[in-house]
Motif scaffolding. Sequence first.
Motif, short mmCIF file in Angstrom:
data_model
loop_
_atom_site.label_atom_id
_atom_site.label_comp_id
_atom_site.label_asym_id
_atom_site.label_seq_id
_atom_site.Cartn_x
_atom_site.Cartn_y
_atom_site.Cartn_z
N PRO B 69 -0.91 -5.33 0.60
CA PRO B 69 0.41 -5.78 0.15
C PRO B 69 0.83 -5.11 -1.16
O PRO B 69 2.01 -4.79 -1.34
CB PRO B 69 0.23 -7.29 -0.05
N ASP B 70 -0.12 -4.87 -2.06
CA ASP B 70 0.23 -4.22 -3.32
C ASP B 70 0.77 -2.81 -3.09
O ASP B 70 1.66 -2.35 -3.81
CB ASP B 70 -0.99 -4.15 -4.25
N ASP B 94 0.42 -10.87 4.95
CA ASP B 94 -0.72 -9.96 4.83
C ASP B 94 -1.71 -10.14 5.99
O ASP B 94 -2.42 -11.14 6.06
CB ASP B 94 -1.41 -10.23 3.49
N GLY B 95 -1.72 -9.16 6.86
CA GLY B 95 -2.70 -9.17 7.95
C GLY B 95 -3.69 -8.04 7.75
O GLY B 95 -4.21 -7.47 8.70
N GLN B 103 -9.14 -9.13 -2.10
CA GLN B 103 -8.32 -10.17 -2.70
C GLN B 103 -6.85 -9.88 -2.36
O GLN B 103 -6.46 -8.72 -2.25
CB GLN B 103 -8.50 -10.15 -4.21
N THR B 104 -6.07 -10.92 -2.22
CA THR B 104 -4.67 -10.69 -1.89
C THR B 104 -3.77 -11.67 -2.63
O THR B 104 -4.16 -12.80 -2.90
CB THR B 104 -4.42 -10.80 -0.37
N TYR B 105 -2.58 -11.19 -2.97
CA TYR B 105 -1.59 -12.06 -3.60
C TYR B 105 -0.33 -12.12 -2.74
O TYR B 105 0.77 -12.28 -3.25
CB TYR B 105 -1.25 -11.53 -5.01
#
Lengths: 239, 400
Positions: B69-70, B94-95, B103-105
């Motif tokens: 995603p970033d 986010d897949g 890590q995901t935001y």
Amino acid sequence: MSLPLGEPALEDLLGDGLLQGAAALVISPPEIDDAEVGAAFLSEGLGRLDGGILVQTRTADDGGLRERLAEIDPHLADHETDGRLRYVTTQDALDALAIPRQLSEAVPTVRDFNALTAAVNRAQRALDATGRRRIVIDDLDALLEATNRETVARFLQVFVGRVWRADDVALVLAKLSPDDPALERLRQGFDVIVVLDRQQGELRAHLADPAQRTGARSPSQAGSDTAGSENAGAQSDPL
Amino acid sequence: MSSIVPSTRTEVPFGVGALDRVVDPPPQGSSVVMVNEPGVEVTAFLLEAAHSHLSAGREVVYVTLDRAPDTVRQRITALGPLPKERFDKLHLVDGFSTLLGAQTYADDVVDDPEDVEMLIATLERVADEHADAFLLFDSLSGLADRAGLAALRANFTRLERVLDRFDATLAAFTAWPYEEPYEDLLKAFDGVIRCAALEDRTMFGEYFTVERADWAPAGYDGTRHLYKAEAGAGVNVYIPKIVVTGASNAGKSTFVKAVSDDAVSVDRMGTTVALDHGHVTVDGITADLFGTPGQVRFDPVLKTVAGQALGVIVLVDATRPSSFGRAKDLLEKTRAQGLPVIVAANKQDLAHAMPPDAVQAELDLDDGIDVMGCSGLEPDTCRGVLERMTDRILERRRPG
């Protein structure tokens, strides 16, 4: 036209080398340093003023194949300065391995196979002027760790097709056993599958399937174009 | 990049310069899939669509299955600054991250990206809250790679239903050499746009064709539209060569400089001796202009400079009718026959310049050749000529 491989074990096996347009899958157990084979292959070509593309799929602790290349080829810096060697890496590997950015096509992640395919193509285009190009993917394991076998197999199918169309030569390095069930799918499209092992301390190479010599010229085939036509037939429309 | 007017609620522009120049905007609720050859990147289309719709203050839902995603956020912001309140309208699904244990935001995370039903359930929840959003799905093939085509097909009707709930959907699908057929899945979309490569030994260009657009009754003729994705400029239809020709001192170099973002002239003491080159990006078009030298002694290079042009602009000095014969001669020598041609009656800033209709009468041109007035000292008038030329080139590529 066949291109020498630079590694005695492979030279013994494949005679004059690999035909332009051919792709070889080189499999070996973990204890074998297959980067050595990839480095020798690239170095041999760079010494003959061929273009070279190194697809570095992971951030290796030991510096990866470029480090091996630096060990065996004192002219690496010259090749890079001349722009005859290009890299396709992830952004992380680019930083970790201190690869010059101007020589690189970086992808966010090796999981993005479409971006990876496009990056290899950009590297090929950048070396259009060199004529012949040698490509090494080091290594397939990182791709298999990132996703499933089927997706990697499709990526390889397209990659091998593009190698054939562009009349390049490619080695794809993988830590796989000849008995690995994944090999059945992954090998599709390759002209030759080479198995590396070590006997009495010496690196040896043999064909996974001795009947399969497509794309490679053994000493007995030298001077014949048979292998080349087989190669073309096997790859008639990979896409 | 494309700038879009907020939705009229009946039509939703793609928000991608190249597509909006060529394809009529689909009606609200439509879903369009971009099918690309492996190695031809269509993500640039989706990112530009996201940027344009966010710029217009609309909500955007972006499903990312192939990159972090970033990375999506960074690539959208690289297309141009967005005020925070507009950027906040980006909703990321986010897949990707959980697949790598990263890590995901993201706003929504699919815990098991290999589970089609879980992804669809996530989208259903997102649709409840963001039904007015433009949905960008990057990519359907990523989902097929993860879960298998069979699983995707088994759940496709449900996926279709959730896509229909958004204001519009633009999805990407990489046509890998799947062992199973997948074309039937594409029939569910209201439009199909194919992206492919022009190849020799290697891919040297990319183009798209509108295979199907159910909302456009006249349809599209399968013309290949070259495009270029450039950093900061988005995706634009690419016109690789527009020739600018004309007699010596007609103002060709000034014209090329006036319309171009970047231009260079190979000249000697102010006279072009090889060519002028300019590159311009405007309104979904990016084009390269090549100006020919005007002096007779350079005529041998004309064929090379003018070869494979898509359009010809003939500059005439409207204050010097004696040079018009040379202009007609150059028109012939640049092999403009059959191509869109515009005669630009230059130097309209001078009091004694002939107006365009007088130039037209004097030149006795074939029907279909526009004559427009311009002045190299007034770049807007030159841009007007260029815009007319790009319109003419694209008109030729559309049916009717």
